[in-house]
Design an enzyme around this catalytic site. Sequence first.
Site, PDB file in Angstrom:
ATOM      1  CG  ASP A 216      31.528  34.115  42.837  1.00 56.58           C
ATOM      2  OD1 ASP A 216      30.445  33.629  43.292  1.00 56.58           O
ATOM      3  OD2 ASP A 216      32.098  34.169  42.092  1.00 56.58           O
ATOM      4  CD  GLU A 265      46.597  52.064  44.215  1.00 58.83           C
ATOM      5  OE1 GLU A 265      45.417  52.470  43.845  1.00 58.83           O
ATOM      6  OE2 GLU A 265      47.067  51.631  44.056  1.00 58.83           O
TER       7      GLU A 265
HETATM    8  C1  BGC Z   1      27.744  32.297  43.805  1.00 60.60           C
HETATM    9  C2  BGC Z   1      27.373  31.626  42.847  1.00 60.60           C
HETATM   10  C3  BGC Z   1      27.473  31.635  41.963  1.00 60.60           C
HETATM   11  C4  BGC Z   1      29.239  30.783  42.353  1.00 60.60           C
HETATM   12  C5  BGC Z   1      29.559  31.204  40.226  1.00 60.60           C
HETATM   13  C6  BGC Z   1      29.601  31.660  43.890  1.00 60.60           C
HETATM   14  O1  BGC Z   1      29.969  31.135  44.770  1.00 60.60           O
HETATM   15  O2  BGC Z   1      27.891  32.199  45.360  1.00 60.60           O
HETATM   16  O3  BGC Z   1      25.630  31.520  43.515  1.00 60.60           O
HETATM   17  O4  BGC Z   1      26.665  30.727  41.059  1.00 60.60           O
HETATM   18  O5  BGC Z   1      29.828  31.369  42.801  1.00 60.60           O
HETATM   19  O6  BGC Z   1      30.230  32.876  40.268  1.00 60.60           O
END
Ligand code: BGC
Length: 529
Positions: A216, A265
């Site tokens: 993310d 790993e």
């Molecule tokens: C996720 C979102 C989220 C954001 C913050 C992103 O890009 O896909 O859904 O709100 O990151 O974590």
Amino acid sequence: MTQHLADALPTSTGTQPGWWREAVIYQVYPRSFADSNGDGMGDLEGIRSRLPYLKELGVDAVWLSPFYASPQADAGYDVADYRAIDPMFGTLHDADAVIREAHALDLRIIVDLVPNHCSDQHEWFKQALREGPGTPLRERFHFRPGRGAGGEEPPNDWESIFGGPAWTRVPDGEWYLHLFAPEQPDFNWEHPAVQDEFRSILRFWLDLGADGFRIDVAHGLVKAPGLPDLGRDEQLKLLGNQVLPFFDQDGVHEIYRSWRLVLDEYAGDRIGVAEAWTPSADRTAMYLRPDELHQAFNFHYLNTDWDAEALRGAIDDSLDSMRPVGAPTTWVLSNHDVVRHRTRFGSLERARAAALLMLALPGSAYVYQGEELGLPEVTDLPDEVRQDPSFFKANGQDGLRDGCRVPIPWSGEEAPYGFGTGGSWLPQPAEWAGLSVAAQTGDPASTLELYRAALRIRRAHPALGAGDGVEWLPAPEGVLAFRRGDFVCTANTTDVPVRLPAPGTALLSSTDLAEPDLLPADSTVWWQG
Ligand code: BGC
Ligand code: MG
């Protein structure tokens, strides 16, 4: 008509190293996939029970959006404990069962890792707040004194992607940085304890059998030294391409090199997938150098309109950018953060055509739950049911992400359409009875059967899947035509039928192909030829 030839093709290419170079990866949004306990919220047991559906659909891997312990200030992207499951989704035992059963079905599982920020309920952050300015735990986040005489102004002019300042002041007077909601404090990735902790979290999930991580905000971890002012008055968009002091800083690559060592790993080709919104496809490719991650979402493609010229440009640009680093190109049309592509493109015909075009392209493709049912965005949700944190802030990231997160319909005439036995956390439209899995199964004209057929052909056809280029064929304006070996794909992006000599025998068509020489409006056709 179209499926006979496909059935005659050899089946399955088998599992080879480098599975991710051509994988079709299905995104499950756990709250909205299947609810096993009738609380209106999807859960891990619901996912486990529906794995056979995903197997039958024909995908290779499943990416699960976050299911970790979380106060749900941002639907689970605010993680309080990276090694625990939120009770709303189940237990660690349930997560283990999902991974094991997926593997038994030869499906891989990619979990979502949220390293840019945690929840304000994470133990480190709570401790940092308790211990006060100047204490060691504060250094794991970005705490700063404010500006102005009494420190009443935020430390810099950055704005949160969800709207409002990217800084929140705590009672002792310091401010902390959060690029997203105030409940999502950003980690300080310069701190060795943060780096160690995430390598340990990677190992925790790899030990449990996870086949990879969707990372993310992969472009956000490192901030420009000194956290300089932006100096311009402009609302930030996660989905934007701006050059910014907190996105796509060169320092992030060091982190991914260290993660790659951890992934390597482990046996079995474990992968890292970057969610990196960068200014260009070339910048995205940098995350995929051979000693970094394996794939990145192709947001440039996702942002491209249903227009032949624009699509061809995006396809060429994506392939050209990935070739030098030897990474597969990925393709994506929808996810839990954007308006569903059926609604974006304006019709089901276009959505179906776009899906066939995507699945014919070389590399790996992402399918967001419900797109195989042709679900539209739900645009009329009442304000009181909305949960997207940006909805509650003026001017933030579109604020309308709930409309693509409505629980999907499985069966039956009434809501929640087999999603569970209780309700559903967001209301489902009445028209969704006709779009359920049960309603579409066995109907050759349905979108679900189109996806099933496409994935079956894609798996069987030697020319489809991995690759790093296409051979463009001459085509009338508004039409794309390309060859990959003995496979040809044509896509008519115009709203009128276009005459084109059939390049072979039709394998599959997104719209009924009455005459082989006449490409229907807004259609994609796969050809053997
Ligand atoms: C996720 C979102 C989220 C954001 C913050 C992103 O890009 O896909 O859904 O709100 O990151 O974590
Ligand atoms: Mg539930």
